[in-house]
Design an enzyme around this catalytic site. Structure first.
Site, PDB file in Angstrom:
ATOM      1  N   HIS A   1      26.616  18.100  23.352  1.00  0.00           N
ATOM      2  CA  HIS A   1      25.679  19.192  22.966  1.00  0.00           C
ATOM      3  C   HIS A   1      25.056  20.354  24.332  1.00  0.00           C
ATOM      4  O   HIS A   1      24.996  19.921  25.924  1.00  0.00           O
ATOM      5  CB  HIS A   1      24.129  18.542  22.569  1.00  0.00           C
ATOM      6  CG  HIS A   1      23.153  18.926  22.093  1.00  0.00           C
ATOM      7  ND1 HIS A   1      22.074  19.903  22.946  1.00  0.00           N
ATOM      8  CD2 HIS A   1      22.777  18.914  20.729  1.00  0.00           C
ATOM      9  CE1 HIS A   1      21.391  20.087  22.019  1.00  0.00           C
ATOM     10  NE2 HIS A   1      21.861  20.030  20.696  1.00  0.00           N
TER      11      HIS A   1
ATOM     12  N   ASP B   1      24.330  10.277  26.387  1.00  0.00           N
ATOM     13  CA  ASP B   1      23.633  10.988  25.936  1.00  0.00           C
ATOM     14  C   ASP B   1      23.874  10.177  24.876  1.00  0.00           C
ATOM     15  O   ASP B   1      24.412  10.583  24.006  1.00  0.00           O
ATOM     16  CB  ASP B   1      23.972  12.320  26.037  1.00  0.00           C
ATOM     17  CG  ASP B   1      23.185  13.180  24.254  1.00  0.00           C
ATOM     18  OD1 ASP B   1      22.207  12.765  24.042  1.00  0.00           O
ATOM     19  OD2 ASP B   1      23.730  14.930  24.308  1.00  0.00           O
TER      20      ASP B   1
ATOM     21  N   LYS C   1      14.394  11.944  16.214  1.00  0.00           N
ATOM     22  CA  LYS C   1      16.264  11.369  15.818  1.00  0.00           C
ATOM     23  C   LYS C   1      16.307   9.962  15.211  1.00  0.00           C
ATOM     24  O   LYS C   1      17.242   9.640  14.486  1.00  0.00           O
ATOM     25  CB  LYS C   1      17.414  11.728  16.715  1.00  0.00           C
ATOM     26  CG  LYS C   1      17.284  13.087  16.526  1.00  0.00           C
ATOM     27  CD  LYS C   1      17.961  13.830  17.754  1.00  0.00           C
ATOM     28  CE  LYS C   1      18.319  15.132  18.409  1.00  0.00           C
ATOM     29  NZ  LYS C   1      18.591  16.224  17.261  1.00  0.00           N
TER      30      LYS C   1
END
Ligand code: PLP
Length: 419
Positions: A136, A213, A239
């Site tokens: 990302h 991550d 999330k």
């Protein structure tokens, strides 16, 4: 004060998707007169009532600044906030709650780490930082900034046409100049689950620390930082069915003690004179200023909520959704899935011949369906697969097979309209 135990739920609840849906008030919202089908969970997840209520409770019964007041409200707020830190520690099995740094989210966690690494003098001219092709932007740009500042070099592990890391290329990339490997556990645009334990083992063989991550992993799989032996790990509360504006950077004590503070200000100091400041111990050293207190409390409740289920049940449910959606979508003429790794999470990126992803997104929205379209903050992935954008469906604990049927019908409608 809310009855918040420091421990997470140990008695597990039966995984019943219809019962779970009742926990999420937003799922009864109608969009364009149709029941909401929310399948954009990789972008953010919806919040259960218990999370919403915990934040309301804080503002209506405990609102005060933390760590500083000797009065009832401040002590109550401090206790709720610090109890959440304990819950995070337990959730990811950190050695100590002081290894849990509250931040705004994964992006801030990686910026904190990269910036402190940069200031620490650990990254010098000619040094190298390894990331992968499927990162990302949040795990590319901060390291790129470090490289520009310190004249270091960013090295990138390539991926296959299926969207899997070419692991055999990874180890030869490590040398005496490698200072850190920062890698995504699960890709948000391909769904690939990386062999993270193996990657950590390889890096450690060469004495290189690893940052993971876990933004797209924490909600789908059990994360145990001691078992993984990662040196740092980042995730976002929103999330994992928690609030926005709160996330976590986990870091092993030995590293976090070595790294200089990220920001300066109140709450992170021990003594201040105009000549010199000394810093507080972990985690305060990295938490300057008034934090997102309500968010921290909400995150603790979200982790407790998700801990009320067996992770195996969550994974089985999401696997069923992934398999069913993949099979139904591939029945559509001209639909191509980008990201076909063997080990995948419930994320499906796709393109359809003759339709722009934005058109797909707009048409399915008319049917009350929320999907994401665009580059998903992974432009290098889009370039790798030679597309400008994809449409992406991503599933969570409250999604059903019936919702997938509605989605597939809506895609067929979009094709009829545009072809
Ligand atoms: N890393 C991955 C893999 C992500 O999917 C995301 C968000 O989509 C991020 C990092 C950034 O997370 P946040 O925007 O919550 O900081």
């Amino acid at each position: 004060m809310l009855n918040q135990k420091a421990t997470l739920e140990s008695i597990k609840r039966k995984f019943d998707v219809q019962e779970i849906r009742k926990d999420f008030p937003i799922l009864s919202v109608k969009v364009n007169g149709k029941p909401l089908v929310y399948i954009d969970n990789a972008a953010t997840t919806q919040k259960p009532d218990v999370v919403i209520e915990s934040m309301k409770y804080y503002y209506t019964h405990e609102n005060a600044n933390i760590h500083r007041g000797l009065y009832f409200l401040s002590e109550a707020a401090t206790q709720s906030y610090e109890t959440s830190r304990m819950k995070v520690k337990e959730f990811i099995n950190a050695m100590s709650a002081s290894e849990i740094i509250f931040v705004r989210g994964t992006t801030e966690a990686i910026n904190l780490l990269s910036s402190s690494f940069c200031k620490s003098g650990m990254i010098k001219e000619g040094d190298e930082i390894i990331i992968s092709y499927m990162e990302h932007h949040a795990n590319i740009v901060p390291w790129q900034l470090v490289c520009e500042r310190n004249k270091a070099k960013l090295r990138v592990i390539p991926i296959s046409d299926e969207g899997e890391l070419l692991l055999e290329e990874f180890e030869p990339m490590i040398n005496e100049k490698t200072k850190i490997v920062s890698i995504v556990h699960t890709s948000n645009s391909l769904g690939t689950i990386n062999p993270i334990k193996e990657i950590i083992k390889i890096a450690h063989r060469h004495g290189v620390p690893v940052m993971v991550d876990a933004a797209q992993a924490i909600q789908h799989t059990k994360i145990d930082v001691q078992e993984l032996d990662c040196d740092f790990l980042a995730f976002s509360g929103h999330k994992i069915y928690g609030p926005t504006g709160i996330g976590v950077l986990y870091g092993k004590t030995e590293y976090m003690n070595m790294l200089p503070p990220y920001q300066g200000g109140g709450d992170m100091i021990r003594t201040v004179t105009f000549e010199k400041t000394t810093f507080d111990d972990l985690p305060n050293k990295f938490e300057a200023g008034t934090p997102n207190i309500a968010g921290g409390i909400g995150l603790g409740v979200a982790l407790k909520y998700i801990s009320s289920f067996n992770f195996d049940d969550i994974q089985n449910h999401e696997k069923k959704l992934l398999e069913y959606a993949t099979q139904r979508m591939l029945e559509i003429d001209g639909l191509k899935i980008i990201g076909t790794a063997k080990n995948k999470t419930a994320v499906i990126s796709f393109v359809i011949d003759g339709l722009h992803p934005y058109d797909i997104g707009t048409i399915v929205d008319n049917d009350g369906i929320a999907i994401r379209t665009g580059h998903h903050c992974t432009q290098p992935i889009m370039q790798r697969f030679n597309v400008s954008a994809t449409a992406r469906a991503s599933f969570g604990i409250y999604n059903t097979l019936e919702e997938i049927d509605i989605f597939v019908e809506s895609l067929r409608k979009a094709i009829k309209l545009f072809r």
